[in-house]
Design a protein around this motif. Structure first.
Motif, PDB file in Angstrom:
ATOM      1  N   LEU A 195     -20.164  14.204 -27.158  1.00  0.00           N
ATOM      2  CA  LEU A 195     -19.719  13.787 -25.765  1.00  0.00           C
ATOM      3  C   LEU A 195     -18.283  14.343 -25.639  1.00  0.00           C
ATOM      4  CD1 LEU A 195     -21.198  10.974 -27.130  1.00  0.00           C
ATOM      5  CD2 LEU A 195     -20.683  10.392 -24.773  1.00  0.00           C
ATOM      6  N   THR A 196     -17.961  14.755 -24.513  1.00  0.00           N
ATOM      7  CA  THR A 196     -16.737  15.435 -24.137  1.00  0.00           C
ATOM      8  C   THR A 196     -16.241  14.344 -22.970  1.00  0.00           C
ATOM      9  OG1 THR A 196     -17.590  17.115 -22.425  1.00  0.00           O
ATOM     10  CG2 THR A 196     -17.149  17.776 -24.860  1.00  0.00           C
ATOM     11  N   VAL A 197     -14.879  14.031 -22.981  1.00  0.00           N
ATOM     12  CA  VAL A 197     -14.225  13.152 -21.900  1.00  0.00           C
ATOM     13  C   VAL A 197     -13.109  13.812 -21.731  1.00  0.00           C
ATOM     14  CG1 VAL A 197     -13.364  10.793 -21.365  1.00  0.00           C
ATOM     15  CG2 VAL A 197     -15.285  11.245 -23.386  1.00  0.00           C
ATOM     16  N   ASN A 198     -12.631  14.080 -20.405  1.00  0.00           N
ATOM     17  CA  ASN A 198     -11.469  14.623 -19.781  1.00  0.00           C
ATOM     18  C   ASN A 198     -11.067  13.787 -18.191  1.00  0.00           C
ATOM     19  OD1 ASN A 198     -13.571  16.352 -18.820  1.00  0.00           O
ATOM     20  ND2 ASN A 198     -11.804  17.410 -18.343  1.00  0.00           N
ATOM     21  N   LEU A 199     -10.117  14.121 -17.665  1.00  0.00           N
ATOM     22  CA  LEU A 199      -9.679  13.664 -16.578  1.00  0.00           C
ATOM     23  C   LEU A 199      -9.763  14.535 -15.442  1.00  0.00           C
ATOM     24  CD1 LEU A 199      -6.827  11.373 -17.525  1.00  0.00           C
ATOM     25  CD2 LEU A 199      -9.098  10.492 -16.699  1.00  0.00           C
ATOM     26  N   GLU A 200     -10.323  14.409 -14.290  1.00  0.00           N
ATOM     27  CA  GLU A 200     -10.253  15.282 -13.241  1.00  0.00           C
ATOM     28  C   GLU A 200      -9.500  14.639 -12.041  1.00  0.00           C
ATOM     29  OE1 GLU A 200     -14.078  16.539 -11.955  1.00  0.00           O
ATOM     30  OE2 GLU A 200     -14.069  18.076 -13.401  1.00  0.00           O
ATOM     31  N   ASN A 201      -8.814  15.416 -11.431  1.00  0.00           N
ATOM     32  CA  ASN A 201      -8.112  14.872 -10.119  1.00  0.00           C
ATOM     33  C   ASN A 201      -8.160  15.983  -8.779  1.00  0.00           C
ATOM     34  OD1 ASN A 201      -5.987  12.724 -10.638  1.00  0.00           O
ATOM     35  ND2 ASN A 201      -5.608  14.092 -12.516  1.00  0.00           N
ATOM     36  N   ASP A 202      -9.058  15.206  -7.950  1.00  0.00           N
ATOM     37  CA  ASP A 202      -9.392  16.048  -6.548  1.00  0.00           C
ATOM     38  C   ASP A 202      -9.005  15.292  -5.493  1.00  0.00           C
ATOM     39  OD1 ASP A 202     -11.556  14.203  -6.631  1.00  0.00           O
ATOM     40  OD2 ASP A 202     -12.763  15.831  -7.865  1.00  0.00           O
ATOM     41  N   ASP A 203      -9.631  15.613  -4.348  1.00  0.00           N
ATOM     42  CA  ASP A 203      -9.303  14.964  -3.197  1.00  0.00           C
ATOM     43  C   ASP A 203      -9.935  13.720  -3.096  1.00  0.00           C
ATOM     44  OD1 ASP A 203      -8.414  17.371  -2.020  1.00  0.00           O
ATOM     45  OD2 ASP A 203     -10.268  17.878  -1.117  1.00  0.00           O
ATOM     46  N   ALA A 204     -10.909  13.084  -4.026  1.00  0.00           N
ATOM     47  CA  ALA A 204     -11.644  12.100  -4.089  1.00  0.00           C
ATOM     48  C   ALA A 204     -10.552  10.983  -5.057  1.00  0.00           C
ATOM     49  CB  ALA A 204     -12.903  12.087  -4.621  1.00  0.00           C
ATOM     50  N   GLY A 205      -9.654  11.525  -5.843  1.00  0.00           N
ATOM     51  CA  GLY A 205      -8.554  10.960  -6.657  1.00  0.00           C
ATOM     52  C   GLY A 205      -9.041  11.133  -8.067  1.00  0.00           C
ATOM     53  N   ARG A 206      -8.509  10.321  -8.944  1.00  0.00           N
ATOM     54  CA  ARG A 206      -8.614  10.660 -10.488  1.00  0.00           C
ATOM     55  C   ARG A 206      -9.914  10.058 -10.726  1.00  0.00           C
ATOM     56  NH1 ARG A 206      -7.807   6.923 -14.265  1.00  0.00           N
ATOM     57  NH2 ARG A 206      -6.909   7.402 -16.254  1.00  0.00           N
ATOM     58  N   ARG A 207     -10.778  10.846 -11.756  1.00  0.00           N
ATOM     59  CA  ARG A 207     -11.807  10.397 -12.179  1.00  0.00           C
ATOM     60  C   ARG A 207     -11.957  10.819 -13.611  1.00  0.00           C
ATOM     61  NH1 ARG A 207     -16.255  13.770  -9.129  1.00  0.00           N
ATOM     62  NH2 ARG A 207     -14.919  15.599  -9.491  1.00  0.00           N
ATOM     63  N   LEU A 208     -12.845   9.958 -14.213  1.00  0.00           N
ATOM     64  CA  LEU A 208     -13.254  10.317 -15.563  1.00  0.00           C
ATOM     65  C   LEU A 208     -14.493  11.191 -15.547  1.00  0.00           C
ATOM     66  CD1 LEU A 208     -12.289   9.322 -18.691  1.00  0.00           C
ATOM     67  CD2 LEU A 208     -13.563   7.441 -18.517  1.00  0.00           C
ATOM     68  N   LYS A 209     -14.376  12.248 -16.360  1.00  0.00           N
ATOM     69  CA  LYS A 209     -15.321  13.145 -16.369  1.00  0.00           C
ATOM     70  C   LYS A 209     -16.155  13.020 -17.735  1.00  0.00           C
ATOM     71  CE  LYS A 209     -17.201  17.738 -15.964  1.00  0.00           C
ATOM     72  NZ  LYS A 209     -16.666  19.179 -15.669  1.00  0.00           N
ATOM     73  N   VAL A 210     -17.258  12.693 -17.950  1.00  0.00           N
ATOM     74  CA  VAL A 210     -18.045  12.586 -19.164  1.00  0.00           C
ATOM     75  C   VAL A 210     -19.183  13.426 -19.268  1.00  0.00           C
ATOM     76  CG1 VAL A 210     -18.982  10.954 -20.937  1.00  0.00           C
ATOM     77  CG2 VAL A 210     -17.223  10.154 -19.317  1.00  0.00           C
ATOM     78  N   SER A 211     -19.194  14.243 -20.342  1.00  0.00           N
ATOM     79  CA  SER A 211     -20.426  15.024 -20.342  1.00  0.00           C
ATOM     80  C   SER A 211     -21.115  14.992 -21.794  1.00  0.00           C
ATOM     81  CB  SER A 211     -20.061  16.449 -20.547  1.00  0.00           C
ATOM     82  OG  SER A 211     -19.778  16.834 -19.163  1.00  0.00           O
ATOM     83  N   VAL A 212     -22.517  14.805 -21.808  1.00  0.00           N
ATOM     84  CA  VAL A 212     -23.443  14.377 -23.086  1.00  0.00           C
ATOM     85  C   VAL A 212     -23.983  15.602 -23.339  1.00  0.00           C
ATOM     86  CG1 VAL A 212     -25.053  13.025 -24.001  1.00  0.00           C
ATOM     87  CG2 VAL A 212     -23.452  11.902 -22.154  1.00  0.00           C
TER      88      VAL A 212
END
Length: 319
Positions: A277-294
């Motif tokens: 799993l990889t976990v990182n944060l993304e910030n875009d027009d929708a706001g702050r999101r937790l991005k998780v890839s399996v």
């Protein structure tokens, strides 16, 4: 980005590593596959083992597990401080239960409790003078093993927590939960294990929760009552037990039930698995999101591990 290696249901046996161990070459190939994935994702920030490390909860099985996990760590510049585990039903020493009539009575009390009254039954026994030590005795060898990694459990500490800092200094808090409090030879029956509301991860602003638990919620005796609060407070949940890989989202939370590293070869769809799993944060027009890839890995017909393209719609990963 945080990178996690997720293993489950390894089922080390007393005979693991002998000349007739059919799973020894499989474990060796898994080590080679980890080497290859590390070239793309980097070494793991943590190694999570979601239960059933052993097959019958004996000391020699955990010794084999220790040697193998040590090999993973050594190959990638990691130490036992990077390993975290939770118990599964196979980590329970069944001989302790069969030889202790008091423990059998406590298990019966837990199993016969109505879901709405289960927390009261757990509390009654765990506040008793002698019952807590009796209840945890079948996990003695497991706890000696888990102590190597700093994550044993006890009546005073029924779950453990670890923290990982993300790129905006917010925290990913990892919770190691115990779903085997009343686990014994009756576990083949459905909904015979419990979590208890006292183990639901706590909500704290600015903290994202990742929970590791052997049994998924549909196996919890109190699952219908406990699952809603568990998901509300948990962004990522890693399970094992079912030997069947699933990935789904519920109310914005990711639930991953891992396939087994060592499924029983008599199973109709025998196919060893493990995950990254990889976990990182993304910030875009929708706001702050937790991005998780399996990144699920699957044993193929060439006796190698490879990406599970079918599970990920033709890709190596699913986000």
């Amino acid at each position: 980005m945080l990178t996690f290696l997720h293993l489950s249901d390894i089922h080390f046996r007393r005979c693991s590593g002998d000349p007739y161990d059919l799973d020894d070459p499989l474990r060796h190939q898994l080590l080679i596959d980890i080497d290859q994935v590390v070239k793309d994702l980097g070494p793991p920030d943590a190694i999570f083992v979601s239960g059933d490390i052993a097959f019958s909860g004996s000391a020699d099985e955990y010794e084999s597990a220790k040697v193998w996990l040590s090999e993973i760590c050594t190959r990638h510049g990691r130490t036992f401080s990077h390993v975290f585990c939770v118990p599964g039903n196979h980590d329970v020493d069944q001989t302790e239960i069969k030889e202790d009539s008091l423990l059998s009575l406590v298990h019966s009390d837990l199993r016969n409790a109505a879901p709405e009254g289960l927390d009261g039954v757990i509390t009654k026994h765990m506040r008793d003078k002698s019952a807590p030590d009796v209840i945890y005795r079948p996990l003695t060898q497991y706890n000696k093993f888990a102590a190597l990694f700093g994550c044993p459990i006890s009546p005073q500490k029924p779950s453990w927590k670890a923290h990982f800092e993300m790129e905006d200094t917010s925290i990913l808090r990892v919770w190691g939960l115990n779903s085997c409090l009343g686990s014994d030879h009756n576990d083949n029956e459905y909904k015979t294990v419990s979590l208890g509301e006292h183990q639901i991860p706590a909500y704290i602003p600015g903290v994202e929760n990742l929970a590791i638990c052997h049994h998924p919620p549909d196996w919890w005796q109190d699952g219908d009552k406990t699952k809603q609060g568990f998901i509300a407070n948990t962004r990522i949940a890693l399970f094992g037990h079912k030997h069947s890989q699933t990935m789904k989202t519920e109310n914005g939370s990711l639930l991953v039930t891992a396939g087994a590293v060592h499924p029983d070869r008599r199973e109709p769809d025998w196919r060893p698995r493990y995950n990254w799993l990889t976990v990182n944060l993304e910030n875009d027009d929708a706001g702050r999101r937790l991005k998780v890839s399996v990144h699920p890995r699957l044993w193929n017909d060439d006796r190698r591990f490879d990406a599970d393209f079918n599970l990920c719609g033709g890709q190596k990963e699913k986000t």
